[in-house]
Design an enzyme around this catalytic site. Structure first.
Site, PDB file in Angstrom:
ATOM      1  N   THR A  20       0.821  -1.214   0.000  1.00 25.84           N
ATOM      2  CA  THR A  20       0.000   0.000   0.000  1.00 25.84           C
ATOM      3  C   THR A  20       0.848   1.254   0.000  1.00 25.84           C
ATOM      4  O   THR A  20       0.430   2.290  -0.520  1.00 25.84           O
ATOM      5  CB  THR A  20      -0.939  -0.027   1.223  1.00 25.84           C
ATOM      6  OG1 THR A  20      -1.860  -1.095   1.032  1.00 25.84           O
ATOM      7  CG2 THR A  20      -1.711   1.268   1.390  1.00 25.84           C
ATOM      8  N   SER A  69       1.715  -7.674  -0.731  1.00 21.10           N
ATOM      9  CA  SER A  69       2.512  -8.599   0.094  1.00 21.10           C
ATOM     10  C   SER A  69       1.805  -9.932   0.330  1.00 21.10           C
ATOM     11  O   SER A  69       2.433 -10.895   0.763  1.00 21.10           O
ATOM     12  CB  SER A  69       2.930  -7.952   1.412  1.00 21.10           C
ATOM     13  OG  SER A  69       1.860  -7.882   2.318  1.00 21.10           O
ATOM     14  N   THR A 102       1.868  -4.175   4.277  1.00 18.85           N
ATOM     15  CA  THR A 102       1.758  -4.413   5.722  1.00 18.85           C
ATOM     16  C   THR A 102       1.214  -5.804   6.045  1.00 18.85           C
ATOM     17  O   THR A 102       1.425  -6.305   7.145  1.00 18.85           O
ATOM     18  CB  THR A 102       0.843  -3.360   6.379  1.00 18.85           C
ATOM     19  OG1 THR A 102      -0.473  -3.473   5.824  1.00 18.85           O
ATOM     20  CG2 THR A 102       1.383  -1.956   6.191  1.00 18.85           C
ATOM     21  N   ASP A 103       0.519  -6.432   5.084  1.00 13.37           N
ATOM     22  CA  ASP A 103      -0.185  -7.679   5.424  1.00 13.37           C
ATOM     23  C   ASP A 103       0.749  -8.811   5.840  1.00 13.37           C
ATOM     24  O   ASP A 103       0.405  -9.609   6.713  1.00 13.37           O
ATOM     25  CB  ASP A 103      -1.070  -8.126   4.246  1.00 13.37           C
ATOM     26  CG  ASP A 103      -2.307  -7.244   4.114  1.00 13.37           C
ATOM     27  OD1 ASP A 103      -2.639  -6.532   5.082  1.00 13.37           O
ATOM     28  OD2 ASP A 103      -2.925  -7.264   3.041  1.00 13.37           O
TER      29      ASP A 103
HETATM   30  C1  SIN Z   1      -0.105  -5.380   1.098  1.00 13.97           C
HETATM   31  O1  SIN Z   1       0.141  -5.949   2.165  1.00 13.97           O
HETATM   32  O2  SIN Z   1       0.638  -5.453   0.117  1.00 13.97           O
HETATM   33  C2  SIN Z   1      -1.383  -4.604   0.944  1.00 13.97           C
HETATM   34  C3  SIN Z   1      -1.857  -3.995   2.203  1.00 13.97           C
HETATM   35  C4  SIN Z   1      -0.919  -2.998   2.812  1.00 13.97           C
HETATM   36  O3  SIN Z   1       0.214  -2.785   2.413  1.00 13.97           O
HETATM   37  O4  SIN Z   1      -1.381  -2.368   3.815  1.00 13.97           O
END
Ligand code: SIN
Length: 338
Positions: A20, A69, A102-103
């Site tokens: 993100t 991710s 973040t995932d």
């Molecule tokens: C991801 O994990 O690539 C999408 C969600 C995020 O980064 O918050």
């Protein structure tokens, strides 16, 4: 008097992998952050939107991956770890920042924590909102991550996750909220904070990592297969059996509370050891230790407990350990140690 040119800024390698923080777009209804596409903005573009970075570090940017991710697989994780290790080995690199979704950030961070054999700071950061959102968090997170990676006091602390002005250890941190900016937390609290672009430390890690880690990914091409099965009411043994059929060397049972195994699965799970598959009892609660030989006879079963490692990180630690060891006793020692 002659003065030799002196380098004043730390040299930080910035590795873009997507997420993100590299996201953009709005929903068709015009809402700013509910719908967007992750992993579309390059790492070079990200830094061009944060001019304050130039006073903290000389950045060398590379785009290793451009993915959500959720799409990290073990081969991509190995590729990331090898690249970060190679960057750390270079004299002209003082630290590394990885921008990441973040995932699964907690999994990549932990894998680097166990495998990158360098005291140089390695910091992961990301964003809960894309750059096109009204109050995007990516620019400040990136600035803080570079501030931490550039600081000499960050060396030797293992791999760090910097989000929302907090500095977390990769051993403990997890994403615990799907939407809020304070989505990351560690059961024992963060190691420190970023205050006015400077890290402030409040605790240190007691478990081995990076330079003290025994795990050597130069010796392996692929990770041994380890599955995770999460507990819920009305479980089915066929789910474990699917991992056995795939050739899993171990299965992490993300049990209720302290890693409880339902009575109706006990006979089936008791037979896994004889079939060459190790059962690793974890807790699905997200915090607190699984106590050995409490609510299951781990000694008699040849089962392993994770101490306080959450199921996704327990999978990675078990896989690295199984690349070097075979027995439940050796795997248990790894969980006690790390
Ligand atoms: C991801 O994990 O690539 C999408 C969600 C995020 O980064 O918050």
């Amino acid at each position: 008097m002659t003065t030799s040119p002196s380098r004043t800024l730390p040299r930080i390698a910035l590795v873009g992998t997507g997420g993100t923080i590299a996201g953009a777009g709005t929903a068709s209804n015009g809402l700013p952050s509910a719908a967007y596409q992750a992993a579309v903005v390059s790492a070079s573009d990200l830094i061009s939107h944060v001019p304050q970075l130039a006073r903290l570090a000389e950045l060398q940017v590379e785009q290793l991956l451009q993915i959500d991710s959720a799409d990290f697989t073990d081969d991509k994780l190995l590729r990331l770890a090898r690249q970060v290790a190679a960057l750390c080995a270079r004299d002209e690199v003082d630290g590394v920042v990885v921008t990441h979704g973040t995932d699964t950030m907690e999994e990549s961070a932990y894998f680097l924590h166990l495998t990158v054999k360098s005291p140089k700071p390695v910091v992961l950061t990301g964003a809960m909102r894309p750059g096109t959102a009204l109050a995007a968090d990516g620019p400040a997170n990136l600035l803080h991550a570079v501030a931490v990676a550039s600081h000499p006091g960050s060396s030797g602390r293992g791999v760090l996750v910097v989000m929302n002005e907090e500095i977390h250890s990769a051993r403990d941190v997890a994403k615990v909220h799907a939407m809020r900016l304070d989505a990351f937390a560690s059961p024992h609290g963060p190691l420190g904070l970023v205050a006015e672009e400077t890290p402030r430390w409040y605790r240190a890690l007691t478990r081995p990592h990076t330079t003290q880690s025994e795990f050597d990914i130069t010796a392996i091409d692929t990770l041994p297969l380890v599955g995770v099965v999460s507990s819920h009411g009305n479980m089915r043994q066929e789910i474990y059996e699917a991992w056995v059929a795939l050739g899993a060397r171990a299965i992490v049972h993300a049990g209720f509370g302290g890693g409880t195994v339902p009575a109706y699965l006990a006979d089936y799970l008791s037979m896994l050891r004889a079939r060459g598959v190790l059962l690793v009892r974890a807790s699905r609660t997200g915090a607190g230790p699984v106590i050995r030989n409490a609510n299951a006879d781990d000694d008699a079963q040849g089962w392993v407990v994770t101490d306080d490692q959450n199921p996704p990180r327990a999978r990675l630690l078990a896989a690295l350990a199984l690349a070097h060891h075979d027995s439940p006793e050796a795997l248990q020692q790894v969980f006690w140690r790390y």
